[in-house]
Design an enzyme around this catalytic site. Sequence first.
Site, PDB file in Angstrom:
ATOM      1  N   CYS A 249      48.066  28.298  31.000  1.00 20.31           N
ATOM      2  CA  CYS A 249      48.383  27.053  30.739  1.00 20.31           C
ATOM      3  C   CYS A 249      49.514  27.314  30.216  1.00 20.31           C
ATOM      4  CB  CYS A 249      47.386  25.971  30.158  1.00 20.31           C
ATOM      5  SG  CYS A 249      45.732  26.005  29.929  1.00 20.31           S
TER       6      CYS A 249
ATOM      7  N   ARG B 157      50.991  30.406  35.328  1.00 20.69           N
ATOM      8  CA  ARG B 157      50.111  30.391  33.882  1.00 20.69           C
ATOM      9  C   ARG B 157      48.450  30.050  33.928  1.00 20.69           C
ATOM     10  NH1 ARG B 157      51.072  30.838  28.970  1.00 20.69           N
ATOM     11  NH2 ARG B 157      52.275  32.530  28.028  1.00 20.69           N
TER      12      ARG B 157
ATOM     13  N   TRP C  28      44.691  25.913  33.580  1.00 21.68           N
ATOM     14  CA  TRP C  28      44.145  27.311  33.113  1.00 21.68           C
ATOM     15  C   TRP C  28      42.859  26.775  32.551  1.00 21.68           C
ATOM     16  CZ3 TRP C  28      41.156  31.764  31.300  1.00 21.68           C
ATOM     17  CH2 TRP C  28      40.326  32.102  32.355  1.00 21.68           C
TER      18      TRP C  28
ATOM     19  N   ASN D  75      47.636  24.366  25.264  1.00 19.03           N
ATOM     20  CA  ASN D  75      47.297  25.391  25.686  1.00 19.03           C
ATOM     21  C   ASN D  75      46.397  26.547  24.559  1.00 19.03           C
ATOM     22  OD1 ASN D  75      47.549  28.406  26.985  1.00 19.03           O
ATOM     23  ND2 ASN D  75      49.077  29.022  26.211  1.00 19.03           N
ATOM     24  N   GLY D  76      45.040  27.224  24.889  1.00 21.28           N
ATOM     25  CA  GLY D  76      44.569  27.129  23.978  1.00 21.28           C
ATOM     26  C   GLY D  76      43.396  26.758  23.918  1.00 21.28           C
TER      27      GLY D  76
ATOM     28  N   GLU E 212      44.570  52.060  38.642  1.00 17.81           N
ATOM     29  CA  GLU E 212      45.388  50.696  39.136  1.00 17.81           C
ATOM     30  C   GLU E 212      45.319  49.473  40.382  1.00 17.81           C
ATOM     31  OE1 GLU E 212      46.461  48.335  37.006  1.00 17.81           O
ATOM     32  OE2 GLU E 212      48.494  47.749  38.287  1.00 17.81           O
TER      33      GLU E 212
ATOM     34  N   LYS F 256      44.806  46.802  41.017  1.00 21.08           N
ATOM     35  CA  LYS F 256      45.915  45.317  42.268  1.00 21.08           C
ATOM     36  C   LYS F 256      44.969  44.846  43.718  1.00 21.08           C
ATOM     37  CE  LYS F 256      48.076  44.435  40.199  1.00 21.08           C
ATOM     38  NZ  LYS F 256      48.665  45.299  38.952  1.00 21.08           N
TER      39      LYS F 256
ATOM     40  N   GLU G 222      42.547  41.762  42.356  1.00 17.11           N
ATOM     41  CA  GLU G 222      42.803  40.678  42.314  1.00 17.11           C
ATOM     42  C   GLU G 222      43.009  39.890  43.104  1.00 17.11           C
ATOM     43  OE1 GLU G 222      45.303  41.061  38.302  1.00 17.11           O
ATOM     44  OE2 GLU G 222      45.833  42.679  39.652  1.00 17.11           O
TER      45      GLU G 222
ATOM     46  N   HIS H 133      28.383  61.961  40.697  1.00 13.02           N
ATOM     47  CA  HIS H 133      28.009  61.609  39.585  1.00 13.02           C
ATOM     48  C   HIS H 133      27.300  60.060  39.616  1.00 13.02           C
ATOM     49  CE1 HIS H 133      28.917  65.592  37.526  1.00 13.02           C
ATOM     50  NE2 HIS H 133      30.138  65.034  37.571  1.00 13.02           N
TER      51      HIS H 133
ATOM     52  N   LYS I  18      48.853  35.047  35.216  1.00 11.74           N
ATOM     53  CA  LYS I  18      49.582  35.486  34.226  1.00 11.74           C
ATOM     54  C   LYS I  18      49.156  35.973  32.827  1.00 11.74           C
ATOM     55  CE  LYS I  18      53.416  38.317  34.948  1.00 11.74           C
ATOM     56  NZ  LYS I  18      52.745  39.558  36.075  1.00 11.74           N
TER      57      LYS I  18
HETATM   58  C1  AGP Z   1      47.833  42.906  35.820  1.00 19.18           C
HETATM   59  O1  AGP Z   1      47.638  42.727  37.098  1.00 19.18           O
HETATM   60  C2  AGP Z   1      46.677  41.826  35.150  1.00 19.18           C
HETATM   61  N1  AGP Z   1      47.199  39.948  36.179  1.00 19.18           N
HETATM   62  C3  AGP Z   1      46.338  41.211  34.353  1.00 19.18           C
HETATM   63  O2  AGP Z   1      45.540  43.006  34.085  1.00 19.18           O
HETATM   64  C4  AGP Z   1      47.229  42.039  32.854  1.00 19.18           C
HETATM   65  O3  AGP Z   1      47.595  43.166  33.110  1.00 19.18           O
HETATM   66  C5  AGP Z   1      46.475  42.178  31.898  1.00 19.18           C
HETATM   67  O4  AGP Z   1      45.894  40.260  31.222  1.00 19.18           O
HETATM   68  C6  AGP Z   1      47.657  42.485  30.565  1.00 19.18           C
HETATM   69  O5  AGP Z   1      49.062  41.486  29.967  1.00 19.18           O
HETATM   70  P1  AGP Z   1      49.838  41.542  29.631  1.00 19.18           P
HETATM   71  O6  AGP Z   1      51.019  43.308  30.465  1.00 19.18           O
HETATM   72  O7  AGP Z   1      50.906  40.186  29.790  1.00 19.18           O
HETATM   73  O8  AGP Z   1      49.495  42.261  27.744  1.00 19.18           O
END
Ligand code: AGP
Length: 618
Positions: A2, A27, A75, A101-102, A491, A495, A498, A514, A613
């Site tokens: 948000c 956001r 969000w 936001n929260g 990672e 990616k 996501e 395994h 984000k």
């Molecule tokens: C990364 O691609 C993600 N969108 C997410 O996993 C992010 O890395 C995670 O929420 C942590 O965010 P930060 O590094 O701002 O703490």
Amino acid sequence: MCGIIGYVGQQQASPILLEGLRRLEYRGYDSAGIAVIDDGEMLVRKKKGNIAEGIARELGANPVSGMMGIAHTRWATHGPPSDENSHPHLDASGRIAVVHNGIIENFEQIRSHLTKNGHTFRSTTDTEVLAHLIGECYEKRTADGAAGNPLADAVCEALRDVIGTYGLAVISTEHPDVIVGARRGSPLIIGIGNGENFLTSDANAVIAHTKQVVFLNDYDVATVTADRFDVVNLGADTADVQVRELEFEAEDSERGEYAHFMLKEIFEQPRTVENALRGRVDHEGATAVFGGLNMEPSELRSIQRIIIAASGTSWHAALLGEYLIESLAHVPVEVEFAHEFCYRMAPVRRDTVLVVISQSGETADTLMALREAKRRGHKALAIVNVVGSTIAREADGGIYMHAGPEIGVASTKAFIATLTALTLLAVHLGRMRMLSAGRAEEVLKGLEALPAQIEGLLAQSDVIKRIAEKYSTADDFFFLGRGYSFPAALEGALKLKEISYIHAEGYSAAEMKHGPIALIDEKTPTVVLVPADAMYDKTMANLEMIRARKGPVIALATEGDTQIAEVADDVMYIPQALEPLNPILASVLLQLFAYHIAVARGCDVDKPRNLAKSVTVQ
Ligand code: AGP
């Protein structure tokens, strides 16, 4: 998650608020809305959907005028995305508007109390409950003729009954020159202009207007008018108000000629590494130097154990940090998901230092981990990108990533900056122990070679695109790697899932046999990270196991590997590098791979579904 922006000044508010919303869209993009006060009237426009298709269109059809207002991009937490659940929310009188936001955790109790008092609600959000509560406090105060600033006082009074987190902005038609802001757990910043002021969740939203900001602290309540601001703290006699200068430019957070922010940020990575290295390499001492660790060499020397806590991509960086620090500095490292660290009350030895990693510096889980470590009396360092963020301010010391604004929801350049910083930290700690000058120099020179090597990888973008397109219709993917390549595989998988919504799993190549190998078939491609390193032969054996089950293999190997093209269906090549630096190079290719698959599938790369984000709720 948000985004919030408020404006009070001499200009028309709605174009400023709309532009701010565009800059805040990372956001959340479930809905957006604006409330502007004009001639004593509260004008609210809000719409489900992203900014271009929702609120911007709505404002085109039903414009508003007025010199002050608040806006929000959502969000969704409580209540699905809909016009009714969009912010701003009004109180019962319709004269007070709130963006938030929260999460208000006790909103059900407050809602039932207010319902008994005759309130009815139009939405299913926790925020509307807060708006009504503020409204009720305001009515009571004005009816009693209480002295002071009734809107700010009503906000303070309402917040005393609230359990949860908030960054909020409140306006009232009775006070058309004031925005009241309050924060607990969710970021809120005052932007100081000339005859105009701003209130926002992210500095990014106001950078085009001002570089002078005040980062509010938890329990701060701010009263902002066009030419002044006042801050009180609900938990202290005085508020700690410091005016700071933002260190980036408006263009840094613009997309420029790139199709997506993510692509722009992938292509920025040679500079990202340079910036993360700048001023930190000491060839004379064969070590790395840091300005902000705030620990004496003797304290750093006596660290017996490190816990690194983080979430998501930052957690993958943390895992690489474990490998780097343990191998270069021989300090035992444990990696924790930030949220698990907070609540499982693991015993932590007294000589342990906590390091948290966070691009945004606002991730609630990570912030809580930092606070938990400090509560237990541990030193807590942070590796953070956003300067002035809550984690950066609350940590005892740390390292800035210097990656500049990262707007793409899928983190790319912050990951690479973090790995660069962690490698430097490992060298720094290693040189206080038994890391030889020769080995340290090798690593430092390897780091300095990265920008040119990454340029070379970026030039392969079209090759990666062709491979990506070939596999873009797959429903499932595996990413495998051993040693340093294992976190990079995790990672790579994150990616891909996501931004393309393909089910992707990252595993240690060794762990595959395994269990997960049961899922391999001719429709399930596996990306195998098999750079020239100590694990090469073993990973090759794992690759053969996949081939034996007819699984398509995309290998990520080192240039000069003559064997790999014969056993893999496709190969992506990284240049020769030191083993600890391979994951940085591999990750650049995996980012491009995920990006091109997502584009081939028609996905909105910069607005992946359900994501935001910065995750500021737990
Ligand atoms: C990364 O691609 C993600 N969108 C997410 O996993 C992010 O890395 C995670 O929420 C942590 O965010 P930060 O590094 O701002 O703490």
